[in-house]
Every structure is written in C-alpha cells, then in structure tokens.
Design a protein around this motif. Structure first.
Motif, PDB file in Angstrom:
ATOM      1  N   UNK A 199     -43.170 -21.125 -15.731  1.00  0.00           N
ATOM      2  CA  UNK A 199     -43.308 -21.727 -17.055  1.00  0.00           C
ATOM      3  C   UNK A 199     -42.721 -23.130 -17.074  1.00  0.00           C
ATOM      4  N   UNK A 200     -42.052 -23.501 -15.979  1.00  0.00           N
ATOM      5  CA  UNK A 200     -41.376 -24.795 -15.929  1.00  0.00           C
ATOM      6  C   UNK A 200     -42.225 -25.859 -15.241  1.00  0.00           C
ATOM      7  N   UNK A 201     -43.190 -25.392 -14.426  1.00  0.00           N
ATOM      8  CA  UNK A 201     -43.950 -26.337 -13.616  1.00  0.00           C
ATOM      9  C   UNK A 201     -45.387 -25.851 -13.467  1.00  0.00           C
ATOM     10  N   UNK A 202     -46.319 -26.786 -13.408  1.00  0.00           N
ATOM     11  CA  UNK A 202     -47.715 -26.424 -13.210  1.00  0.00           C
ATOM     12  C   UNK A 202     -48.089 -26.306 -11.746  1.00  0.00           C
ATOM     13  N   UNK A 203     -47.134 -26.513 -10.871  1.00  0.00           N
ATOM     14  CA  UNK A 203     -47.428 -26.494  -9.443  1.00  0.00           C
ATOM     15  C   UNK A 203     -47.583 -25.065  -8.936  1.00  0.00           C
ATOM     16  N   UNK A 204     -48.509 -24.889  -7.989  1.00  0.00           N
ATOM     17  CA  UNK A 204     -48.671 -23.593  -7.331  1.00  0.00           C
ATOM     18  C   UNK A 204     -47.772 -23.563  -6.100  1.00  0.00           C
ATOM     19  N   UNK A 205     -46.997 -22.480  -5.977  1.00  0.00           N
ATOM     20  CA  UNK A 205     -46.118 -22.333  -4.819  1.00  0.00           C
ATOM     21  C   UNK A 205     -46.212 -20.925  -4.261  1.00  0.00           C
ATOM     22  N   UNK A 206     -45.788 -20.794  -3.028  1.00  0.00           N
ATOM     23  CA  UNK A 206     -45.826 -19.533  -2.298  1.00  0.00           C
ATOM     24  C   UNK A 206     -44.394 -19.034  -2.137  1.00  0.00           C
ATOM     25  N   UNK A 207     -44.163 -17.741  -2.451  1.00  0.00           N
ATOM     26  CA  UNK A 207     -42.818 -17.188  -2.365  1.00  0.00           C
ATOM     27  C   UNK A 207     -42.808 -15.924  -1.508  1.00  0.00           C
ATOM     28  N   UNK A 208     -41.643 -15.696  -0.876  1.00  0.00           N
ATOM     29  CA  UNK A 208     -41.441 -14.517  -0.033  1.00  0.00           C
ATOM     30  C   UNK A 208     -40.174 -13.781  -0.433  1.00  0.00           C
ATOM     31  N   UNK A 209     -40.209 -12.453  -0.268  1.00  0.00           N
ATOM     32  CA  UNK A 209     -39.014 -11.659  -0.433  1.00  0.00           C
ATOM     33  C   UNK A 209     -38.190 -11.671   0.835  1.00  0.00           C
ATOM     34  N   UNK A 210     -37.039 -11.006   0.778  1.00  0.00           N
ATOM     35  CA  UNK A 210     -36.117 -10.981   1.917  1.00  0.00           C
ATOM     36  C   UNK A 210     -36.539  -9.974   2.976  1.00  0.00           C
TER      37      UNK A 210
END
Length: 120
Positions: free
Chosen positions: A101-112
């Motif tokens: 909700x803070x940024x319009x950028x698409x990013x990729x995330x990983x769990x531990x």
C-alpha cells in the motif's frame, strides 16, 4: 515491512503427509502469484508449485498427483501426500509481483524456509 512466515515442516516417514502454510503480511495491496520452491543439499533451488491470484495452479512434474497448492488471499498452502525421501529439502515460500500500500512497485519476496525431511 513485508514478511512471509512459513510453518508446517518436519520429519515424516515415506508415504506420509505434511501441510505447509505461508502467510504474507505487512501492508500488502496485491500479490500476483504465490508458490513453493525447494532446495536440497548440494542442489539448486527448484520450483515445486505456484498458484496465481485467480487460483490457477502449476506443478513440477515430480510432485504432480501428490502435492496440492491452494491459496486464500495472502496465505498459500501446500498439501504434500505420499512423501518420498527425494522430497527432503528446505521449502521456501515465494510471493511474486507483490505490491504494498506504500509503493506501486512490483517486488519479489521469499520466506526463510522450512525443513521437510522424509525418512524412516
């Protein structure tokens, strides 16, 4: 701050079952696809299964018919049946093309990662 929290790994005998869960949190607006990848010792990380925001699944050939991926909003599950020693690995949750909700950028995330061990 976006976080992916995995749970459900453990030790199971061949032929047994486990259910992995991954909850994404932290001001998330949308996630295009979520999925599970795994990495065994000495091997590269490989795709296990993914699911789109519309619920369309995709599986690695090695797990078809044994694993089922499902999703509820920003939570993804992996039901693993008929587990084999070859399924032993660290399983990682992935959120692909996530927007906050803070940024319009698409990013990729990983769990531990969560350890799955199949052994008698």
């Amino acid at each position: 701050q976006v976080q992916l929290a995995e749970s459900g790994g453990g030790l199971v005998e061949p032929g047994g079952s486990l259910r992995l869960s991954c909850v994404a949190s932290g001001g998330i607006f949308s996630i295009d696809a979520m999925g599970w990848y795994r990495q065994a010792p000495g091997k590269q990380r490989e795709l296990v299964a993914t699911i789109t925001a519309l619920g369309s699944p995709n599986y690695a050939d090695s797990v078809k018919g044994r694993f089922t991926i499902s999703r509820e909003h920003h939570t993804v599950y992996l039901q693993m049946n008929d587990l084999r020693p070859a399924d032993t690995a660290v399983y990682f949750c992935n959120a692909d093309r996530l927007r906050t909700i803070y940024s319009g950028a698409y990013e990729d995330y990983w769990g531990q990662g969560t350890q799955v061990t199949v052994s008698s």
